[in-house]
Motif scaffolding. Sequence first.
Motif, mmCIF file in Angstrom:
data_model
loop_
_atom_site.group_PDB
_atom_site.id
_atom_site.type_symbol
_atom_site.label_atom_id
_atom_site.label_comp_id
_atom_site.label_asym_id
_atom_site.label_seq_id
_atom_site.Cartn_x
_atom_site.Cartn_y
_atom_site.Cartn_z
ATOM 1 N N LYS A 33 4.267 -12.851 38.107
ATOM 2 C CA LYS A 33 5.126 -12.472 36.987
ATOM 3 C C LYS A 33 6.168 -11.461 37.442
ATOM 4 O O LYS A 33 7.326 -11.536 37.085
ATOM 5 C CB LYS A 33 4.267 -11.869 35.866
ATOM 6 C CG LYS A 33 4.262 -12.694 34.598
ATOM 7 C CD LYS A 33 3.457 -11.989 33.529
ATOM 8 C CE LYS A 33 2.958 -12.981 32.503
ATOM 9 N NZ LYS A 33 1.919 -12.396 31.647
ATOM 10 N N LYS A 91 10.286 -11.749 37.479
ATOM 11 C CA LYS A 91 11.204 -10.837 36.807
ATOM 12 C C LYS A 91 12.398 -10.528 37.708
ATOM 13 O O LYS A 91 13.525 -10.511 37.262
ATOM 14 C CB LYS A 91 10.459 -9.548 36.460
ATOM 15 C CG LYS A 91 10.351 -9.302 34.962
ATOM 16 C CD LYS A 91 9.649 -7.995 34.689
ATOM 17 C CE LYS A 91 8.746 -8.128 33.468
ATOM 18 N NZ LYS A 91 7.874 -6.967 33.307
ATOM 19 N N ARG A 104 14.766 -13.294 38.018
ATOM 20 C CA ARG A 104 15.245 -13.809 36.737
ATOM 21 C C ARG A 104 16.707 -14.253 36.795
ATOM 22 O O ARG A 104 17.592 -13.523 37.219
ATOM 23 C CB ARG A 104 15.090 -12.742 35.664
ATOM 24 C CG ARG A 104 15.328 -13.300 34.282
ATOM 25 C CD ARG A 104 15.460 -12.220 33.245
ATOM 26 N NE ARG A 104 14.450 -11.174 33.412
ATOM 27 C CZ ARG A 104 13.964 -10.460 32.410
ATOM 28 N NH1 ARG A 104 14.360 -10.682 31.189
ATOM 29 N NH2 ARG A 104 13.101 -9.509 32.634
ATOM 30 N N GLU A 109 10.848 -14.608 29.176
ATOM 31 C CA GLU A 109 11.032 -14.092 30.522
ATOM 32 C C GLU A 109 12.266 -14.636 31.232
ATOM 33 O O GLU A 109 13.092 -13.898 31.724
ATOM 34 C CB GLU A 109 9.815 -14.437 31.377
ATOM 35 C CG GLU A 109 8.618 -13.572 31.074
ATOM 36 C CD GLU A 109 8.598 -12.331 31.962
ATOM 37 O OE1 GLU A 109 8.632 -12.519 33.183
ATOM 38 O OE2 GLU A 109 8.565 -11.225 31.425
#
Length: 180
Positions: free
Chosen positions: A26, A30, A33, A113
């Motif tokens: 995760k 990020k 992204r 996200e």
Amino acid sequence: MFQCRMCSENPFNAMFAGGGKPEKEKEKKKKERRKSSSRRDAAAFQARSDEEVAAAIKRWSEYAHPRANDFFASPEQLEDVLRQLAKGIDKNDDPILGDEGKCVYWYGDVTKEDLQAAIRMVKPGESSESVTYVNRVLAFIFATDESFDKLMKLPKEPFKMSCGDQLCVHLAHISLATAG
Ligand SMILES: [Zn+2]
């Protein structure tokens, strides 16, 4: 239940695995992204009427691969997914039968996200809804065997779109490339 001949994993799980990702991944996500760089114009969206939604479901059902009928518990479950697709796409656009030269933009839900097109669906064998990437659902229902085999080898993430626009959901724009 049907099992893929080439591997012991059932194709549905291979296509829709997910749920919580490990924390490390995760964090990585990020950092990576993507900027929202879609050419989609939200103001241009024209929703399908109920009749147009029904017509789209009927039309697309005819193109659903038999694997979809095998894995959804009932025809209604498949219809429900097609309904969500029909509602999230402009009434003049068709992600399956539409002109390949034109992107088909997604106007429905996106993941928080990384802003990927997503719907909520009850996956076979589960009792509650979970978030599923639209391009993985489309591939699962409509991809040819040849494309599907290639796609199953890709990471269990949203597929990259060959047009470079992750809010495009044209089946023909899903990238089959294994790297990049
Ligand atoms: Zn596209």
